[in-house]
Design a protein around this motif. Structure first.
Motif, PDB file in Angstrom:
ATOM      1  N   THR A 181       0.902  -1.139  -0.107  1.00  0.00           N
ATOM      2  CA  THR A 181      -0.061  -0.064  -0.091  1.00  0.00           C
ATOM      3  C   THR A 181       0.838   1.205  -0.216  1.00  0.00           C
ATOM      4  OG1 THR A 181      -1.658  -1.082   1.381  1.00  0.00           O
ATOM      5  CG2 THR A 181      -1.899   1.249   1.252  1.00  0.00           C
ATOM      6  N   TRP A 182       0.573   2.220  -1.002  1.00  0.00           N
ATOM      7  CA  TRP A 182       1.277   3.451  -1.100  1.00  0.00           C
ATOM      8  C   TRP A 182       0.539   4.444  -0.311  1.00  0.00           C
ATOM      9  CZ3 TRP A 182       6.028   3.543  -3.206  1.00  0.00           C
ATOM     10  CH2 TRP A 182       6.512   2.218  -4.098  1.00  0.00           C
ATOM     11  N   THR A 183       1.205   5.529   0.046  1.00  0.00           N
ATOM     12  CA  THR A 183       0.697   6.833   0.526  1.00  0.00           C
ATOM     13  C   THR A 183       1.060   7.767  -0.815  1.00  0.00           C
ATOM     14  OG1 THR A 183       2.449   7.464   1.473  1.00  0.00           O
ATOM     15  CG2 THR A 183       0.848   6.280   2.847  1.00  0.00           C
ATOM     16  N   ARG A 184       0.467   8.929  -0.727  1.00  0.00           N
ATOM     17  CA  ARG A 184       0.715  10.063  -1.631  1.00  0.00           C
ATOM     18  C   ARG A 184       2.301  10.483  -1.386  1.00  0.00           C
ATOM     19  NH1 ARG A 184      -3.977   9.611  -2.961  1.00  0.00           N
ATOM     20  NH2 ARG A 184      -5.734  10.901  -3.231  1.00  0.00           N
ATOM     21  N   ASP A 185       2.673  10.739  -0.401  1.00  0.00           N
ATOM     22  CA  ASP A 185       4.031  10.923   0.002  1.00  0.00           C
ATOM     23  C   ASP A 185       4.997  10.117  -0.595  1.00  0.00           C
ATOM     24  OD1 ASP A 185       3.183  13.615   1.204  1.00  0.00           O
ATOM     25  OD2 ASP A 185       3.121  12.609   3.361  1.00  0.00           O
ATOM     26  N   ASN A 186       4.682   8.770  -0.212  1.00  0.00           N
ATOM     27  CA  ASN A 186       5.882   7.785  -0.650  1.00  0.00           C
ATOM     28  C   ASN A 186       5.557   7.952  -2.325  1.00  0.00           C
ATOM     29  OD1 ASN A 186       4.152   5.583   1.371  1.00  0.00           O
ATOM     30  ND2 ASN A 186       6.382   6.097   1.673  1.00  0.00           N
ATOM     31  N   VAL A 187       4.403   7.736  -3.020  1.00  0.00           N
ATOM     32  CA  VAL A 187       4.498   7.769  -4.300  1.00  0.00           C
ATOM     33  C   VAL A 187       5.305   9.138  -4.833  1.00  0.00           C
ATOM     34  CG1 VAL A 187       2.695   8.309  -6.351  1.00  0.00           C
ATOM     35  CG2 VAL A 187       2.225   6.932  -4.500  1.00  0.00           C
ATOM     36  N   ARG A 188       5.059  10.457  -4.376  1.00  0.00           N
ATOM     37  CA  ARG A 188       5.777  11.404  -4.855  1.00  0.00           C
ATOM     38  C   ARG A 188       7.281  11.421  -4.649  1.00  0.00           C
ATOM     39  NH1 ARG A 188       2.162  15.862  -6.523  1.00  0.00           N
ATOM     40  NH2 ARG A 188       0.083  14.580  -6.220  1.00  0.00           N
ATOM     41  N   ALA A 189       7.731  10.811  -3.340  1.00  0.00           N
ATOM     42  CA  ALA A 189       9.099  10.718  -3.227  1.00  0.00           C
ATOM     43  C   ALA A 189       9.875   9.567  -4.101  1.00  0.00           C
ATOM     44  CB  ALA A 189       9.310  10.172  -1.541  1.00  0.00           C
ATOM     45  N   GLU A 190       9.311   8.567  -4.301  1.00  0.00           N
ATOM     46  CA  GLU A 190       9.996   7.393  -5.252  1.00  0.00           C
ATOM     47  C   GLU A 190       9.623   8.086  -6.635  1.00  0.00           C
ATOM     48  OE1 GLU A 190      10.987   4.715  -4.734  1.00  0.00           O
ATOM     49  OE2 GLU A 190      11.043   4.923  -2.484  1.00  0.00           O
ATOM     50  N   LEU A 191       8.732   8.781  -7.073  1.00  0.00           N
ATOM     51  CA  LEU A 191       8.661   9.305  -8.344  1.00  0.00           C
ATOM     52  C   LEU A 191       9.976  10.195  -8.511  1.00  0.00           C
ATOM     53  CD1 LEU A 191       7.342   9.983 -11.165  1.00  0.00           C
ATOM     54  CD2 LEU A 191       5.856  11.584  -9.999  1.00  0.00           C
ATOM     55  N   ILE A 192      10.042  11.175  -7.647  1.00  0.00           N
ATOM     56  CA  ILE A 192      11.100  12.011  -7.835  1.00  0.00           C
ATOM     57  C   ILE A 192      12.582  11.422  -7.841  1.00  0.00           C
ATOM     58  CG2 ILE A 192      12.384  13.829  -6.515  1.00  0.00           C
ATOM     59  CD1 ILE A 192       9.736  15.105  -5.574  1.00  0.00           C
ATOM     60  N   GLU A 193      12.698  10.161  -7.260  1.00  0.00           N
ATOM     61  CA  GLU A 193      14.015   9.410  -7.170  1.00  0.00           C
ATOM     62  C   GLU A 193      13.928   8.836  -8.684  1.00  0.00           C
ATOM     63  OE1 GLU A 193      16.517   9.390  -5.274  1.00  0.00           O
ATOM     64  OE2 GLU A 193      15.440  10.870  -4.048  1.00  0.00           O
ATOM     65  N   VAL A 194      12.978   8.386  -9.221  1.00  0.00           N
ATOM     66  CA  VAL A 194      13.109   7.747 -10.396  1.00  0.00           C
ATOM     67  C   VAL A 194      13.406   8.837 -11.600  1.00  0.00           C
ATOM     68  CG1 VAL A 194      11.824   6.691 -12.233  1.00  0.00           C
ATOM     69  CG2 VAL A 194      11.656   5.870  -9.900  1.00  0.00           C
ATOM     70  N   LEU A 195      12.999   9.995 -11.250  1.00  0.00           N
ATOM     71  CA  LEU A 195      12.951  10.980 -12.229  1.00  0.00           C
ATOM     72  C   LEU A 195      14.591  11.673 -12.139  1.00  0.00           C
ATOM     73  CD1 LEU A 195       9.610  12.769 -12.129  1.00  0.00           C
ATOM     74  CD2 LEU A 195      10.538  11.486 -14.260  1.00  0.00           C
ATOM     75  N   LYS A 196      14.971  11.792 -11.002  1.00  0.00           N
ATOM     76  CA  LYS A 196      16.303  12.242 -10.812  1.00  0.00           C
ATOM     77  C   LYS A 196      17.481  11.211 -11.568  1.00  0.00           C
ATOM     78  CE  LYS A 196      16.096  14.622  -6.403  1.00  0.00           C
ATOM     79  NZ  LYS A 196      16.755  14.400  -4.811  1.00  0.00           N
ATOM     80  N   GLY A 197      17.270   9.944 -11.721  1.00  0.00           N
ATOM     81  CA  GLY A 197      17.920   9.182 -12.607  1.00  0.00           C
ATOM     82  C   GLY A 197      17.846   9.354 -14.036  1.00  0.00           C
ATOM     83  N   HIS A 198      16.934  10.167 -14.539  1.00  0.00           N
ATOM     84  CA  HIS A 198      17.090  10.158 -15.944  1.00  0.00           C
ATOM     85  C   HIS A 198      17.133  11.858 -16.052  1.00  0.00           C
ATOM     86  CE1 HIS A 198      15.263   6.585 -17.060  1.00  0.00           C
ATOM     87  NE2 HIS A 198      14.638   6.474 -15.911  1.00  0.00           N
ATOM     88  N   ALA A 199      17.022  12.658 -15.096  1.00  0.00           N
ATOM     89  CA  ALA A 199      17.054  14.290 -15.395  1.00  0.00           C
ATOM     90  C   ALA A 199      18.745  14.445 -15.354  1.00  0.00           C
ATOM     91  CB  ALA A 199      16.592  14.918 -14.417  1.00  0.00           C
ATOM     92  N   PRO A 200      19.225  15.294 -16.213  1.00  0.00           N
ATOM     93  CA  PRO A 200      20.594  15.532 -16.229  1.00  0.00           C
ATOM     94  C   PRO A 200      21.115  16.452 -15.016  1.00  0.00           C
ATOM     95  CG  PRO A 200      19.598  17.200 -17.638  1.00  0.00           C
ATOM     96  CD  PRO A 200      18.635  16.194 -17.108  1.00  0.00           C
ATOM     97  N   GLY A 201      22.510  15.883 -14.510  1.00  0.00           N
ATOM     98  CA  GLY A 201      23.216  16.652 -13.622  1.00  0.00           C
ATOM     99  C   GLY A 201      22.251  16.584 -12.093  1.00  0.00           C
ATOM    100  N   ASP A 202      22.483  17.728 -11.519  1.00  0.00           N
ATOM    101  CA  ASP A 202      21.809  17.865 -10.383  1.00  0.00           C
ATOM    102  C   ASP A 202      20.625  18.876 -10.226  1.00  0.00           C
ATOM    103  OD1 ASP A 202      23.165  20.226 -10.616  1.00  0.00           O
ATOM    104  OD2 ASP A 202      24.042  20.374  -8.522  1.00  0.00           O
ATOM    105  N   VAL A 203      19.710  18.700 -11.335  1.00  0.00           N
ATOM    106  CA  VAL A 203      18.569  19.413 -11.477  1.00  0.00           C
ATOM    107  C   VAL A 203      17.700  19.093 -10.316  1.00  0.00           C
ATOM    108  CG1 VAL A 203      16.346  19.846 -13.203  1.00  0.00           C
ATOM    109  CG2 VAL A 203      18.744  19.463 -13.974  1.00  0.00           C
ATOM    110  N   GLU A 204      16.981  20.096  -9.757  1.00  0.00           N
ATOM    111  CA  GLU A 204      16.030  20.037  -9.051  1.00  0.00           C
ATOM    112  C   GLU A 204      14.654  19.477  -9.294  1.00  0.00           C
ATOM    113  OE1 GLU A 204      13.584  22.476  -5.183  1.00  0.00           O
ATOM    114  OE2 GLU A 204      15.104  23.561  -6.572  1.00  0.00           O
ATOM    115  N   VAL A 205      14.108  18.381  -8.798  1.00  0.00           N
ATOM    116  CA  VAL A 205      12.920  17.926  -9.216  1.00  0.00           C
ATOM    117  C   VAL A 205      11.887  18.049  -8.316  1.00  0.00           C
ATOM    118  CG1 VAL A 205      11.558  15.575 -10.108  1.00  0.00           C
ATOM    119  CG2 VAL A 205      14.208  15.907 -10.569  1.00  0.00           C
ATOM    120  N   THR A 206      10.798  18.944  -8.771  1.00  0.00           N
ATOM    121  CA  THR A 206       9.641  19.184  -7.991  1.00  0.00           C
ATOM    122  C   THR A 206       8.121  19.080  -8.611  1.00  0.00           C
ATOM    123  OG1 THR A 206       9.119  21.447  -8.868  1.00  0.00           O
ATOM    124  CG2 THR A 206      10.784  21.425  -6.905  1.00  0.00           C
ATOM    125  N   ASP A 207       7.344  19.034  -7.755  1.00  0.00           N
ATOM    126  CA  ASP A 207       6.027  18.901  -8.462  1.00  0.00           C
ATOM    127  C   ASP A 207       5.738  19.695  -9.712  1.00  0.00           C
ATOM    128  OD1 ASP A 207       5.040  16.867  -6.883  1.00  0.00           O
ATOM    129  OD2 ASP A 207       3.478  17.856  -5.807  1.00  0.00           O
TER     130      ASP A 207
END
Length: 88
Positions: free
Chosen positions: A2-28
């Motif tokens: 079972t996921w929470t909205r906070d877990n979803v967002r945190a995991e999503l941001i981690e996945v996206l950081k792996g695809h974004a160049p460098g140290d780009v800040e990932v926000t909603d």
């Protein structure tokens, strides 16, 4: 799992950081293409990673409606909720 909205967002941001160049800040509010420089091939790779992470299938047509990280989170939350895997 079972996921929470906070877990979803945190995991999503981690996945996206792996695809974004460098140290780009990932926000909603980050735009996938404009802010994170994720091209169409990159979007498909992100999609595959998210499907694995959340154990769900995201139809390709759902991608037409997403522009920001927040849009992606809402799409994931909607699918998790329909599967009964989103708390709250």
């Amino acid at each position: 799992m079972t996921w929470t909205r906070d877990n979803v967002r945190a995991e999503l941001i981690e996945v996206l950081k792996g695809h974004a160049p460098g140290d780009v800040e990932v926000t909603d509010g980050s735009h996938l293409v404009g802010d994170l420089s994720i091209d169409s091939l990159g979007v498909m790779e992100v999609l595959a990673d998210l499907e694995d992470k959340f154990k769900l299938t995201i139809p390709d047509d759902a991608l037409r409606e997403v522009e920001t990280v927040g849009d992606v989170a809402k799409a994931i939350e909607t699918r998790l909720q329909s599967d009964g895997r989103l708390a709250g």
